[in-house]
Design a protein around this motif. Structure first.
Motif, PDB file in Angstrom:
ATOM      1  N   ARG A 155       0.836  -1.223   0.000  1.00  6.56           N
ATOM      2  CA  ARG A 155       0.000   0.000   0.000  1.00  6.56           C
ATOM      3  C   ARG A 155       0.857   1.253   0.000  1.00  6.56           C
ATOM      4  N   GLU A 156       2.030   1.171   0.637  1.00  2.00           N
ATOM      5  CA  GLU A 156       2.944   2.324   0.689  1.00  2.00           C
ATOM      6  C   GLU A 156       3.785   2.428  -0.581  1.00  2.00           C
ATOM      7  N   ARG A 184      12.849   0.188   4.344  1.00  2.24           N
ATOM      8  CA  ARG A 184      12.264   0.582   3.053  1.00  2.24           C
ATOM      9  C   ARG A 184      12.236   2.107   2.895  1.00  2.24           C
ATOM     10  N   SER A 185      12.990   2.802   3.732  1.00  4.58           N
ATOM     11  CA  SER A 185      13.123   4.269   3.667  1.00  4.58           C
ATOM     12  C   SER A 185      11.777   4.987   3.616  1.00  4.58           C
ATOM     13  N   LEU A 186      10.826   4.484   4.405  1.00  2.42           N
ATOM     14  CA  LEU A 186       9.524   5.164   4.462  1.00  2.42           C
ATOM     15  C   LEU A 186       9.627   6.373   5.390  1.00  2.42           C
ATOM     16  N   PRO A 187       8.966   7.467   5.035  1.00  2.00           N
ATOM     17  CA  PRO A 187       9.099   8.681   5.850  1.00  2.00           C
ATOM     18  C   PRO A 187       8.467   8.530   7.231  1.00  2.00           C
ATOM     19  N   GLU A 188       9.152   9.077   8.211  1.00  2.00           N
ATOM     20  CA  GLU A 188       8.715   9.095   9.609  1.00  2.00           C
ATOM     21  C   GLU A 188       7.282   9.623   9.741  1.00  2.00           C
ATOM     22  N   ALA A 189       6.936  10.567   8.867  1.00  2.00           N
ATOM     23  CA  ALA A 189       5.608  11.195   8.924  1.00  2.00           C
ATOM     24  C   ALA A 189       4.486  10.172   8.710  1.00  2.00           C
ATOM     25  N   ARG A 232       0.187   5.952  10.481  1.00  2.00           N
ATOM     26  CA  ARG A 232      -0.657   5.253   9.508  1.00  2.00           C
ATOM     27  C   ARG A 232      -0.153   3.823   9.282  1.00  2.00           C
ATOM     28  N   VAL A 233       1.158   3.676   9.133  1.00  2.00           N
ATOM     29  CA  VAL A 233       1.745   2.351   8.872  1.00  2.00           C
ATOM     30  C   VAL A 233       1.556   1.439  10.091  1.00  2.00           C
ATOM     31  N   LEU A 234       1.796   1.976  11.280  1.00  6.65           N
ATOM     32  CA  LEU A 234       1.630   1.161  12.496  1.00  6.65           C
ATOM     33  C   LEU A 234       0.170   0.745  12.673  1.00  6.65           C
TER      34      LEU A 234
END
Ligand SMILES: O=C(O)COP(=O)(O)O
Ligand SMILES: [Mg+2]
Length: 221
Positions: A34-35, A64-69, A73-75
């Protein structure tokens, strides 16, 4: 210690009683898709397990270098999928038979995992493991999780009196037991990263039928 004295035995869950990495991997990869980033392989997943779901997500996002921001949502998405992530998980060979024998021998059994309590209870129920345990402490049950000793000590407290021993698979479990002053049995076939000799432990085993013979390491705390 008298051989027939009932003990308090507390177990870790992921990588100790159950091989849950396939379900955790599926939930993680659904979220990562999804990301819009590539999936995790089995080794990555295994190396991220051990400190609970929020730390797993942090490690996955960093890989996967996903932004902290996007972290909340991811959690949230991961925890949502985690609730029903049971179908790909299996108990390690002879776990059910060993737990049944320990119960039949009169020992009091408890569970202390860093997996959040709700998915922990769901997978235990799915695999018919839930009836063996008098107490279940998850990674979000108390204010602190392993390697803080408080969840492990709370599990033993709930089981009453008697010599105590903790059984787990990881660096986190070994450190928790050491901090709690509880002897530790290491199951070597789980998600540990370092060689067994690097972890403090009273004894280790690679097959569950061999575990009850190690219970003489239990001691009163
Ligand atoms: O969920 C985790 O990260 C680890 O779970 P465990 O404490 O049962 O090994
Ligand atoms: Mg574990």
């Amino acid at each position: 210690m008298d051989r027939d004295t009932p003990l308090r035995i507390v177990f870790d869950l992921d990588g100790t009683l159950i091989d849950s990495a396939p379900d955790i991997r599926q939930a993680a990869n659904t979220v990562l898709a999804r990301e819009g980033v590539p999936p995790l392989d089995r080794d990555e997943v295994q190396s991220f397990i051990g400190n609970g779901a929020p730390v797993f997500v942090d490690r996955m996002m960093a890989a996967r270098s996903l932004p902290e921001a996007n972290r909340d949502r991811v959690l949230d998405a991961f925890l949502d999928l985690y609730e029903t992530a049971v179908d790909l998980t299996t108990p390690y060979p002879d776990v059910i038979e060993t737990l049944a024998r320990l119960c039949a021998d009169g020992h009091a059994l408890g569970l202390c995992t860093n997996k959040p309590e709700s998915p922990a209870r769901a997978v235990m129920q799915h695999l018919d493991l839930d009836g063996f345990f008098d107490v279940v402490i998850g990674g979000d049950t108390l204010p602190r999780r392993k390697p803080d000793p408080s969840p492990l000590l709370a599990a033993f407290h709930a089981l009453g009196q008697g010599a105590a021993i903790y059984v787990g698979d990881s660096e986190v479990d070994a450190a928790t037991a050491e901090a709690a002053g509880i002897p530790f049995l290491l199951f070597t076939e789980g998600y540990r990263k370092a060689p067994p000799a690097d972890l403090p432990h009273a004894a280790r085993f690679s097959a569950w039928p061999d575990m009850p013979a190690l219970l003489h390491y239990a001691h009163v705390r």
